[in-house]
Every structure is written in C-alpha cells, then in structure tokens.
Design a protein around this motif. Sequence first.
Motif, PDB file in Angstrom:
ATOM      1  N   SER A   6      -1.112  -7.228 -10.798  1.00 50.02           N
ATOM      2  CA  SER A   6       0.384  -6.853 -10.967  1.00 50.02           C
ATOM      3  C   SER A   6       0.722  -7.227 -12.277  1.00 50.02           C
ATOM      4  CB  SER A   6       1.203  -7.370  -9.703  1.00 50.02           C
ATOM      5  OG  SER A   6       0.964  -6.931  -8.545  1.00 50.02           O
ATOM      6  N   GLY A  98     -11.000   5.957  -1.106  1.00 51.86           N
ATOM      7  CA  GLY A  98      -9.933   6.383  -0.132  1.00 51.86           C
ATOM      8  C   GLY A  98      -9.503   7.702   0.279  1.00 51.86           C
ATOM      9  N   ARG A 102      -7.122   6.773  -7.491  1.00 48.42           N
ATOM     10  CA  ARG A 102      -5.746   5.757  -7.461  1.00 48.42           C
ATOM     11  C   ARG A 102      -4.964   6.125  -8.632  1.00 48.42           C
ATOM     12  NH1 ARG A 102      -8.825  -0.238  -6.892  1.00 48.42           N
ATOM     13  NH2 ARG A 102     -10.238   0.313  -5.292  1.00 48.42           N
ATOM     14  N   SER A 103      -3.644   5.691  -8.350  1.00 46.46           N
ATOM     15  CA  SER A 103      -2.539   5.941  -9.218  1.00 46.46           C
ATOM     16  C   SER A 103      -2.620   4.787 -10.607  1.00 46.46           C
ATOM     17  CB  SER A 103      -1.054   6.030  -8.550  1.00 46.46           C
ATOM     18  OG  SER A 103      -0.975   4.764  -8.053  1.00 46.46           O
ATOM     19  N   ASN A 106      -3.321  -1.307  -9.931  1.00 41.42           N
ATOM     20  CA  ASN A 106      -2.957  -1.987  -8.891  1.00 41.42           C
ATOM     21  C   ASN A 106      -3.179  -1.652  -7.554  1.00 41.42           C
ATOM     22  OD1 ASN A 106      -1.533  -4.322  -7.830  1.00 41.42           O
ATOM     23  ND2 ASN A 106       0.488  -3.399  -8.466  1.00 41.42           N
ATOM     24  N   GLY A 107      -3.954  -2.382  -6.674  1.00 42.02           N
ATOM     25  CA  GLY A 107      -4.363  -1.953  -5.458  1.00 42.02           C
ATOM     26  C   GLY A 107      -4.997  -0.844  -5.258  1.00 42.02           C
ATOM     27  N   THR A 108      -4.844  -0.195  -4.241  1.00 41.23           N
ATOM     28  CA  THR A 108      -5.409   1.124  -3.761  1.00 41.23           C
ATOM     29  C   THR A 108      -4.342   2.414  -3.429  1.00 41.23           C
ATOM     30  OG1 THR A 108      -5.297   0.469  -1.240  1.00 41.23           O
ATOM     31  CG2 THR A 108      -7.403   0.246  -2.615  1.00 41.23           C
ATOM     32  N   ARG A 109      -3.151   2.030  -4.560  1.00 40.85           N
ATOM     33  CA  ARG A 109      -2.195   2.961  -4.100  1.00 40.85           C
ATOM     34  C   ARG A 109      -2.692   4.455  -4.408  1.00 40.85           C
ATOM     35  NH1 ARG A 109       2.412   3.931  -7.566  1.00 40.85           N
ATOM     36  NH2 ARG A 109       4.078   4.984  -6.468  1.00 40.85           N
ATOM     37  N   ARG A 110      -2.164   5.453  -3.758  1.00 45.56           N
ATOM     38  CA  ARG A 110      -2.287   6.864  -3.992  1.00 45.56           C
ATOM     39  C   ARG A 110      -1.114   7.634  -4.019  1.00 45.56           C
ATOM     40  NH1 ARG A 110      -5.998   9.261  -0.238  1.00 45.56           N
ATOM     41  NH2 ARG A 110      -5.433  11.062  -1.507  1.00 45.56           N
ATOM     42  N   LEU A 111      -1.151   8.610  -5.132  1.00 48.68           N
ATOM     43  CA  LEU A 111      -0.038   9.707  -4.939  1.00 48.68           C
ATOM     44  C   LEU A 111      -0.373  10.971  -4.536  1.00 48.68           C
ATOM     45  CD1 LEU A 111       1.765   8.624  -8.278  1.00 48.68           C
ATOM     46  CD2 LEU A 111       2.381   7.776  -5.990  1.00 48.68           C
ATOM     47  N   HIS A 114      -1.671  13.685  -6.976  1.00 46.47           N
ATOM     48  CA  HIS A 114      -2.693  13.662  -7.564  1.00 46.47           C
ATOM     49  C   HIS A 114      -3.797  14.200  -7.120  1.00 46.47           C
ATOM     50  CE1 HIS A 114      -1.085   9.690 -10.005  1.00 46.47           C
ATOM     51  NE2 HIS A 114      -0.496  10.891 -10.311  1.00 46.47           N
TER      52      HIS A 114
END
Length: 276
Positions: A6, A98, A102-103, A106-111, A114
Amino acid sequence: MNTDESRIAAELRLMADEARPVDALACAGQARIAARRRRRASWSAAGLVAAASVIASVVAPSIVATPRGAGQVTGAEVDRLPYNSPEQARAVRACMPGGGPRSGVNGTRRLPEHGTAEDFRLLVEYRDQGGSTALVGSRKGFVLCTETEPAIFTYWGFEAPGDLTGFPAALQVDAYTLHAQPERAGKEDVYRVVAGRVKADVRRVEVGWADGRRAEARVAGGFFIARVLTGSIPGASARRVTTLKAPPATVTAYGTRAEVLGQEKNVPFRLLGRDG
C-alpha cells in the motif's frame, strides 16, 4: 526496512504526480519486485513451454502472418485477436489464478471491466536461459506474464476503455518495465521488458538501450516483446536502496528490405497498471 505494498503504491502515485526522474521509478520497481519475493504467482513454466510451441501457428482467420527465416511469425494486421490453443488457454489461466488480471500491485483486487482470463490471448513470448515473459492481451488491455510477477492489467494506450487497433504509426510501444525471475543459486535476476504492437508490413523489431544493451524482439501476429538482464547502481551508503538500471530505450521497426518503418526514441521506464 520492509515496505508494504500500500505504501509502495502511494509513493509511486506521488512520484508520478511530481514527475520524478526515471531512476526513482526504477528504484520503486525494485521495491515492488522485492515485495513479490514473498508471494509467487502460479505462472506455469511448463505451460509457457507448451504455449511457445504453438503460438505462431494458431491465429484467427482474419490474421495473415508471414514467416521469417528465424522461424518467427511476424507482422499482421491486428484487427482480431488470435485464438488460444488448449495449451495457451491453460497458460493464461495459470497466469491469472484469481480468474482475471489484477488492478494493481496491492493485493489481489480485480475490476470487472478488466475482464476475465477467458478474454485474454497469449500473443507473443520471449524465452531465454533465465525463463520467459509473455505478452497476454484482450481487446481492452494486456498483462505481462512471468513465473513470479502478478498479472497487472494495463489498457492499450494507457487509457480506458483501451484501443487495440488505434495506433497510427508502424510501431506502438505499450510497455517498458522491470520483471524478476525466480531466485537461482541464491540470486534473483531482473529483466528489462519492452513490448507492444506493429503494423502488417513490419518484419523485425529491435530494442536498444542508452547504456548500449540491445535485443532482437520476438514478433508474432502484430505483437512484439523483448527482454534483457539489467544491472544495478549501488546506493551511496548502506542505508540507500540499490537502484536498478532502467535507461531510456529506442525501439525500431523494420520492413522486408530492412528499411526503417517506425521508431520510438527515449522510451522511459514506466510502471504498468496506471492510466494516463
């Protein structure tokens, strides 16, 4: 001192806003790479090997590819993505455990915008003794896949919604970044990676760096990728982080008679996953 992701992301945004020098970005890239040593992505080397054997042969009917003496498939009009073979599809899924890119780091955040792994195709891959890096793309954007780096989504042209075909010149550089390979014999190699798109009449792409390093890119179906090992600049004191060398690059596209069809000079190192 360990730096969490972060904080890295926040510092990178601040550096971009303040137009800091390239060395600062390269230093931040090293910090990002170090953070990933604790979190290995499941990109399958075996899948890459299988994909490499078929990437030049499985293309959409609308793409006309012209073979070259070195066994490469070169320039094609990029109006439709190639199809994935079963081996390539497995490699893409392994690159995105996943279910999609990834976006950011930071972490495994996905949008959702995408896309999912099923939207992506293995476009072109560069293999060497140290491993490989593959350009994997959809109509909106792309990721770079290695054995360790997460698949961070970047829009074609660095701007949403992404335009696969909308580049006016013979050559479009979409990525110049740093990627690490797994540690071998206690040492982790870091590579400069350059990738992008070319028009139908391009037969060869060469990448040169300001420090004299050069690489012949792999070209397939209107896409290209190249990579070389990079060095580092030790900090002035024990407290300073060693800076990875990421000098500007010049990328040149050649035609059938070795004529220059397009060139991008002084391409800077740039972190992926950012718009604009």
